[in-house]
Write an enzyme that holds these catalytic residues in place. Sequence first.
Site, mmCIF file in Angstrom:
data_model
loop_
_atom_site.group_PDB
_atom_site.id
_atom_site.type_symbol
_atom_site.label_atom_id
_atom_site.label_comp_id
_atom_site.label_asym_id
_atom_site.label_seq_id
_atom_site.Cartn_x
_atom_site.Cartn_y
_atom_site.Cartn_z
ATOM 1 N N GLU A 107 0.827 -1.216 0.000
ATOM 2 C CA GLU A 107 0.000 0.000 0.000
ATOM 3 C C GLU A 107 0.859 1.263 0.000
ATOM 4 O OE1 GLU A 107 -3.343 -0.317 -0.417
ATOM 5 O OE2 GLU A 107 -2.824 -2.443 -0.545
ATOM 6 N N ARG A 161 15.541 10.721 -22.576
ATOM 7 C CA ARG A 161 15.541 11.182 -23.974
ATOM 8 C C ARG A 161 15.682 12.698 -24.079
ATOM 9 N NH1 ARG A 161 10.783 13.078 -25.753
ATOM 10 N NH2 ARG A 161 10.992 12.570 -27.964
HETATM 11 C C1 JB8 Z 1 2.127 0.486 -4.425
HETATM 12 O O1 JB8 Z 1 -0.413 3.002 -9.828
HETATM 13 B B1 JB8 Z 1 0.783 3.530 -9.429
HETATM 14 C C2 JB8 Z 1 1.482 2.971 -8.173
HETATM 15 C C3 JB8 Z 1 0.877 1.958 -7.435
HETATM 16 C C4 JB8 Z 1 1.511 1.518 -6.283
HETATM 17 C C5 JB8 Z 1 2.713 2.067 -5.881
HETATM 18 C C6 JB8 Z 1 3.293 3.086 -6.616
HETATM 19 C C7 JB8 Z 1 2.673 3.535 -7.773
HETATM 20 C C8 JB8 Z 1 3.088 1.403 -4.703
HETATM 21 N N1 JB8 Z 1 1.187 0.549 -5.375
HETATM 22 O O2 JB8 Z 1 1.363 4.565 -10.130
#
Ligand code: JB8
Length: 273
Positions: A119, A161
């Site tokens: 999480e 880039r």
């Molecule tokens: C735990 O959807 B996301 C994203 C989801 C994540 C974490 C970081 C980014 C860390 N779930 O961009």
Amino acid sequence: MRIDVVTIFPDYLEPLNVSLVGKARTAGRLDVRVHDLRDWAYDRHNTVDDTPYGGGPGMVMKTEPWGEALDQVLADGYEAGARLPALVVPTPSGRPFTQALAVELSERPWLVFTPARYEGIDSRVAAEYATRLPVYEVSIGDYVLAGGEAAVLVVTEAVARLLPGVLGNAESHRDDSFAPGPMAHLLEGPVLTKPPQWRGRGIPEVLLSGHHGKIARWRRDEALRRTIAHRPDLIAAADPAAFDKKDREMLSILGWLPGPDGRFGPNPEAMEE
Ligand code: JB8
């Protein structure tokens, strides 16, 4: 530019050895170091997560491994002569990652990425380092990943880039959608190459005409058409001064007119069923 990535899945960052980013590295434009967070988890099971305070589903990444890892990565970078680190924290609750933010990050000498799993990371980690360093909490889009590693790949490619000497003059940034310039508010239209006939599909006559003015106009009209279809929000938000007389004619054909404030929006008359 120097980039450090701290992750529990170092293998996930293997694509940084390939293609444009890989070349930027071998060309000496980019120094990438990937670190395993569990190297700084000192209990018998190398634990990096725990249950959330206040209850609820899932697990939260613990402060101590991140604190130990970041202190060491920062100290080692400074020791190697790197300066002005910025922390980049991928999270769905971050600020949207845009081309403007890619440009800003590309101007920094040292980025330290902290992709999380579960999480996310105990919020005290970002709060602590924000007292010492710029911290960018960024989201690459409105969808949910299982962790931040894929976002690190996205941000790194968009940034790499832009580094001087990486892309070469042939592929200028000026015509990028979303970059400041004539395509700032427009998506690219169709692109076509040989053969001239494929499964009964030809090439628009104008592209074979050699008439550069007419070709530029056709491309612009197709860009307007695609943008209205896929990203009408870009047209609605654009400074109306971005649209010339011919653009306005095309927008009107597509059912978009200037409103009271001059900005373009769908013509309610033309929007019936
Ligand atoms: C735990 O959807 B996301 C994203 C989801 C994540 C974490 C970081 C980014 C860390 N779930 O961009």
